[in-house]
Design a protein around this motif. Structure first.
Motif, mmCIF file in Angstrom:
data_model
loop_
_atom_site.group_PDB
_atom_site.id
_atom_site.type_symbol
_atom_site.label_atom_id
_atom_site.label_comp_id
_atom_site.label_asym_id
_atom_site.label_seq_id
_atom_site.Cartn_x
_atom_site.Cartn_y
_atom_site.Cartn_z
ATOM 1 N N SER A 69 8.533 4.625 -15.154
ATOM 2 C CA SER A 69 7.096 4.671 -14.833
ATOM 3 C C SER A 69 6.678 3.457 -14.014
ATOM 4 O O SER A 69 5.900 3.579 -13.059
ATOM 5 C CB SER A 69 6.266 4.741 -16.111
ATOM 6 N N ALA A 70 7.198 2.296 -14.383
ATOM 7 C CA ALA A 70 6.887 1.084 -13.617
ATOM 8 C C ALA A 70 7.413 1.205 -12.193
ATOM 9 O O ALA A 70 6.745 0.778 -11.237
ATOM 10 C CB ALA A 70 7.487 -0.140 -14.310
ATOM 11 N N ALA A 71 8.593 1.790 -12.030
ATOM 12 C CA ALA A 71 9.156 1.976 -10.695
ATOM 13 C C ALA A 71 8.292 2.934 -9.871
ATOM 14 O O ALA A 71 8.001 2.673 -8.698
ATOM 15 C CB ALA A 71 10.587 2.499 -10.789
ATOM 16 N N VAL A 72 7.867 4.035 -10.485
ATOM 17 C CA VAL A 72 7.000 4.993 -9.784
ATOM 18 C C VAL A 72 5.724 4.303 -9.320
ATOM 19 O O VAL A 72 5.315 4.419 -8.154
ATOM 20 C CB VAL A 72 6.665 6.194 -10.698
ATOM 21 N N LEU A 73 5.087 3.576 -10.220
ATOM 22 C CA LEU A 73 3.851 2.886 -9.867
ATOM 23 C C LEU A 73 4.089 1.817 -8.796
ATOM 24 O O LEU A 73 3.242 1.602 -7.929
ATOM 25 C CB LEU A 73 3.208 2.272 -11.109
ATOM 26 N N GLY A 74 5.242 1.164 -8.847
ATOM 27 C CA GLY A 74 5.562 0.157 -7.840
ATOM 28 C C GLY A 74 5.730 0.750 -6.456
ATOM 29 O O GLY A 74 5.199 0.237 -5.468
ATOM 30 N N TYR A 75 6.477 1.865 -6.366
ATOM 31 C CA TYR A 75 6.638 2.537 -5.071
ATOM 32 C C TYR A 75 5.289 3.021 -4.539
ATOM 33 O O TYR A 75 4.966 2.841 -3.362
ATOM 34 C CB TYR A 75 7.580 3.742 -5.191
ATOM 35 N N LEU A 76 4.505 3.650 -5.405
ATOM 36 C CA LEU A 76 3.196 4.162 -4.981
ATOM 37 C C LEU A 76 2.271 3.036 -4.549
ATOM 38 O O LEU A 76 1.591 3.144 -3.521
ATOM 39 C CB LEU A 76 2.551 4.970 -6.117
ATOM 40 N N ALA A 77 2.247 1.965 -5.320
ATOM 41 C CA ALA A 77 1.360 0.841 -4.993
ATOM 42 C C ALA A 77 1.696 0.241 -3.635
ATOM 43 O O ALA A 77 0.799 -0.055 -2.836
ATOM 44 C CB ALA A 77 1.443 -0.232 -6.083
ATOM 45 N N ALA A 78 2.975 0.062 -3.355
ATOM 46 C CA ALA A 78 3.374 -0.524 -2.075
ATOM 47 C C ALA A 78 2.999 0.390 -0.916
ATOM 48 O O ALA A 78 2.480 -0.082 0.112
ATOM 49 C CB ALA A 78 4.881 -0.794 -2.072
ATOM 50 N N ASP A 79 3.239 1.682 -1.058
ATOM 51 C CA ASP A 79 2.905 2.622 0.018
ATOM 52 C C ASP A 79 1.403 2.715 0.239
ATOM 53 O O ASP A 79 0.929 2.681 1.371
ATOM 54 C CB ASP A 79 3.465 4.015 -0.294
ATOM 55 N N ILE A 80 0.651 2.841 -0.838
ATOM 56 C CA ILE A 80 -0.800 2.981 -0.702
ATOM 57 C C ILE A 80 -1.417 1.693 -0.183
ATOM 58 O O ILE A 80 -2.333 1.726 0.650
ATOM 59 C CB ILE A 80 -1.416 3.439 -2.041
ATOM 60 N N ALA A 81 -0.910 0.546 -0.609
ATOM 61 C CA ALA A 81 -1.430 -0.743 -0.136
ATOM 62 C C ALA A 81 -1.213 -0.939 1.359
ATOM 63 O O ALA A 81 -1.950 -1.681 2.011
ATOM 64 C CB ALA A 81 -0.785 -1.888 -0.913
#
Length: 178
Positions: A69-81
């Protein structure tokens, strides 16, 4: 940091470790995103998956639901940012997760002495596990690239080839003496 072994005994990793997985994925994803060529291309160098895989192999207790879950949120956060839409970020995150999961599944089938590189034949076995993950990611990535960066399929090229090019009508008028 927390004690990963103690957390494993309780059945879940500590929140510090979850935060660490998130932070590592975000930072390495941002590095990959910020070093890609301009023009909407995908990154040619993407260390986030390799680092996440290394964490999950070295500390298997991180490869539980909280770590993923942390990895999913990390990938999403970087892309959206960095300006990606949520659907594009989700598709690319899915491709990244498939890559890490396929490699991790392959590595879990490899005996421990080969993962530790303690046998002469360990390197080819490890390369085989990595190739398995790369092929899985490539298969998913091809489909994702078609959706995210708008690569045309063979059918769309055929449809466009049937239309006369714009120069054909202008040069025909010029050669007929008009």
């Amino acid at each position: 940091m927390g004690d990963v072994a103690g957390s494993e005994a309780r059945g879940a990793i500590g929140w510090r470790w979850v935060g660490l997985v998130f932070l590592i994925v975000v930072l390495w994803s941002l590095f990959g995103i910020l070093t890609r060529p301009m023009g909407g291309h995908l990154a040619a160098f993407w260390p986030a998956n390799a680092v996440l895989l290394g964490l999950f192999i070295r500390l298997p207790e991180l490869a539980g639901p909280r770590g993923w879950s942390a990895a999913v949120l990390g990938y999403l956060a970087a892309d959206i940012a960095t300006g990606s839409s949520l659907d594009k970020a989700a598709l690319l995150t899915f491709a990244n997760l498939i890559s890490v999961a396929a490699c991790l599944l392959a590595f879990r089938r490899v005996p421990t002495e080969h993962v530790a590189l303690s046998r002469p034949f360990s390197v080819p076995i490890m390369v085989g596990a990595l190739v398995f993950g790369a092929v899985a990611c490539g298969a998913v990535g091809t489909g994702m690239a078609l959706r995210t960066i708008g690569i045309r399929t063979r059918q769309s090229h055929r449809c466009q080839a049937r239309k006369p090019p714009s120069w054909a009508s202008s040069s025909a008028g010029a050669s007929s003496g008009k």
